[in-house]
Design a protein around this motif. Structure first.
Motif, mmCIF file in Angstrom:
data_model
loop_
_atom_site.group_PDB
_atom_site.id
_atom_site.type_symbol
_atom_site.label_atom_id
_atom_site.label_comp_id
_atom_site.label_asym_id
_atom_site.label_seq_id
_atom_site.Cartn_x
_atom_site.Cartn_y
_atom_site.Cartn_z
ATOM 1 N N ASN A 1 0.862 -1.170 0.000
ATOM 2 C CA ASN A 1 0.000 0.000 0.000
ATOM 3 C C ASN A 1 0.904 1.227 0.000
ATOM 4 N N SER A 2 0.666 2.137 -0.923
ATOM 5 C CA SER A 2 1.552 3.292 -1.085
ATOM 6 C C SER A 2 1.540 4.237 0.112
ATOM 7 N N LYS A 3 0.515 4.169 0.951
ATOM 8 C CA LYS A 3 0.490 4.988 2.157
ATOM 9 C C LYS A 3 1.487 4.483 3.197
ATOM 10 N N ILE A 4 1.929 3.236 3.024
ATOM 11 C CA ILE A 4 2.833 2.623 4.001
ATOM 12 C C ILE A 4 4.227 2.439 3.412
ATOM 13 N N ASN A 5 4.320 1.698 2.325
ATOM 14 C CA ASN A 5 5.579 1.546 1.596
ATOM 15 C C ASN A 5 5.460 2.331 0.293
ATOM 16 N N HIS A 6 5.933 3.548 0.312
ATOM 17 C CA HIS A 6 5.623 4.513 -0.740
ATOM 18 C C HIS A 6 6.104 4.076 -2.118
ATOM 19 N N GLU A 7 7.210 3.347 -2.179
ATOM 20 C CA GLU A 7 7.819 3.039 -3.471
ATOM 21 C C GLU A 7 7.748 1.552 -3.810
ATOM 22 N N TYR A 8 6.815 0.826 -3.197
ATOM 23 C CA TYR A 8 6.768 -0.616 -3.461
ATOM 24 C C TYR A 8 6.482 -0.923 -4.932
ATOM 25 N N LYS A 9 5.793 -0.025 -5.631
ATOM 26 C CA LYS A 9 5.425 -0.289 -7.026
ATOM 27 C C LYS A 9 6.629 -0.276 -7.971
ATOM 28 N N LYS A 10 7.770 0.164 -7.482
ATOM 29 C CA LYS A 10 8.986 0.028 -8.280
ATOM 30 C C LYS A 10 9.330 -1.441 -8.493
ATOM 31 N N TYR A 11 8.906 -2.265 -7.535
ATOM 32 C CA TYR A 11 9.323 -3.661 -7.527
ATOM 33 C C TYR A 11 8.174 -4.645 -7.731
ATOM 34 N N TYR A 12 6.966 -4.278 -7.295
ATOM 35 C CA TYR A 12 5.884 -5.268 -7.239
ATOM 36 C C TYR A 12 4.560 -4.694 -7.726
ATOM 37 N N GLN A 13 3.789 -5.589 -8.314
ATOM 38 C CA GLN A 13 2.401 -5.301 -8.668
ATOM 39 C C GLN A 13 1.533 -6.316 -7.943
ATOM 40 N N CYS A 14 0.714 -5.832 -7.020
ATOM 41 C CA CYS A 14 -0.166 -6.728 -6.268
ATOM 42 C C CYS A 14 -1.431 -6.972 -7.089
ATOM 43 N N ILE A 15 -1.560 -8.154 -7.655
ATOM 44 C CA ILE A 15 -2.608 -8.416 -8.644
ATOM 45 C C ILE A 15 -3.796 -9.197 -8.073
ATOM 46 N N LEU A 16 -3.638 -9.777 -6.871
ATOM 47 C CA LEU A 16 -4.707 -10.633 -6.346
ATOM 48 C C LEU A 16 -4.569 -10.730 -4.831
ATOM 49 N N THR A 17 -5.698 -10.577 -4.134
ATOM 50 C CA THR A 17 -5.695 -10.688 -2.676
ATOM 51 C C THR A 17 -6.912 -11.478 -2.202
ATOM 52 N N GLN A 18 -6.678 -12.409 -1.300
ATOM 53 C CA GLN A 18 -7.758 -13.087 -0.591
ATOM 54 C C GLN A 18 -7.475 -12.942 0.900
ATOM 55 N N GLN A 19 -8.309 -12.178 1.599
ATOM 56 C CA GLN A 19 -8.046 -11.888 3.000
ATOM 57 C C GLN A 19 -8.990 -12.646 3.933
ATOM 58 N N HIS A 20 -8.407 -13.037 5.076
ATOM 59 C CA HIS A 20 -9.136 -13.602 6.212
ATOM 60 C C HIS A 20 -9.685 -15.000 5.965
#
Length: 258
Positions: free
Chosen positions: A18-37
């Motif tokens: 999440n860019s609010k937490i790790n501001h530059e994560y998109k330089k390295y990763y694309q989060c394409i799918l999430t299944q939570q809980h």
């Protein structure tokens, strides 16, 4: 080049992307799918047919869309279909759903026993026969089912997403935080140490059995949770910023050392 990331777990893992937490994560990763809980037992159970979406009601105000998707995908087991379709490079897993919620068996199927959201719905209240199973009260029975389910899950990924590497996030409940006066306080309410003990059992089984790489920050340094989390209220998995920064460094060490 960005690596495609999928997540099965909780906010402890998802918040790292999440860019609010790790501001530059998109330089390295694309989060394409999430299944939570979701529990692994639920994920590997047959889809629940004929879901009346209108019965998934009484959702937390302001989070209706998020919670509806969370409950709906846990019932229809769409995560496995999406995983096959999207073919991520890495799947990061934490077992929060199994540790904290457990599984609910009912007349038409199986779902995660999500006490926060599912129990408030008309869907849950209208179930005539429902039987919860959890690690705290039914440890041996739960582990027996969970081991079969996790083996099936790993076989599924190996068969249908063969180029996907699995990383286990050894997230843990933390109860210490700094209050507004600068004093260290503890969050009370759950037996977090016993939950962490059970979490360790699940993680170590998968890491040992399937030779998965893992991220284990809690054993290396003492972290805090925070009242100033940019996304959530104070809770056991809502960490201080340093945790997320260190998570990304550890992930980079795994992914880019290749």
């Amino acid at each position: 080049m960005q690596k495609k990331i999928a997540i099965l777990g909780s906010c402890a893992t998802r918040d790292n992307f999440n860019s609010k937490i790790n501001h530059e994560y998109k330089k390295y990763y694309q989060c394409i799918l999430t299944q939570q809980h979701s529990s692994i037992i639920s994920i590997m159970s047959p889809p629940v047919s004929s879901i009346d979406i209108s019965q998934l009601d009484n959702l937390r105000e302001g989070m209706e869309s998020f919670i509806l998707n969370l409950l709906k995908t846990d019932l229809n087991k769409k995560f496995l279909i999406d995983l096959t379709k999207m073919q991520p490079d890495y799947l990061i897993i934490d077992f929060f759903g199994d540790i904290y919620f457990g599984t609910l068996f009912f007349e038409n199927g199986v779902t995660t026993n999500n006490r926060w959201h599912l129990h408030k719905t008309s869907f849950y209240k209208n179930l005539i026969k429902k039987q919860p199973l959890n690690l705290i009260e039914n440890t041996s029975d739960y582990l027996s089912l969970w081991i079969r389910s996790v083996r099936d899950f790993m076989e599924y990924v190996e068969t249908y997403v063969p180029n996907c590497k699995i990383i286990i996030h050894k997230a843990r409940f933390i109860n210490r935080y700094i209050d507004e006066n600068g004093s260290e306080r503890t969050l009370e309410g759950i037996n977090y140490q016993y939950f962490n003990h059970l979490w360790n059992i699940l993680d170590n089984y998968v890491i040992t059995k399937f030779k998965c790489e893992f991220i284990d920050l809690a054993s290396e340094e003492e972290y805090l949770i925070t009242q100033l989390h940019p996304l959530w209220d104070l809770w056991y998995l809502h960490y201080e910023k340093k945790y997320y920064q260190d998570f990304l460094k550890s992930l980079n060490n795994i992914v880019y050392k290749r």
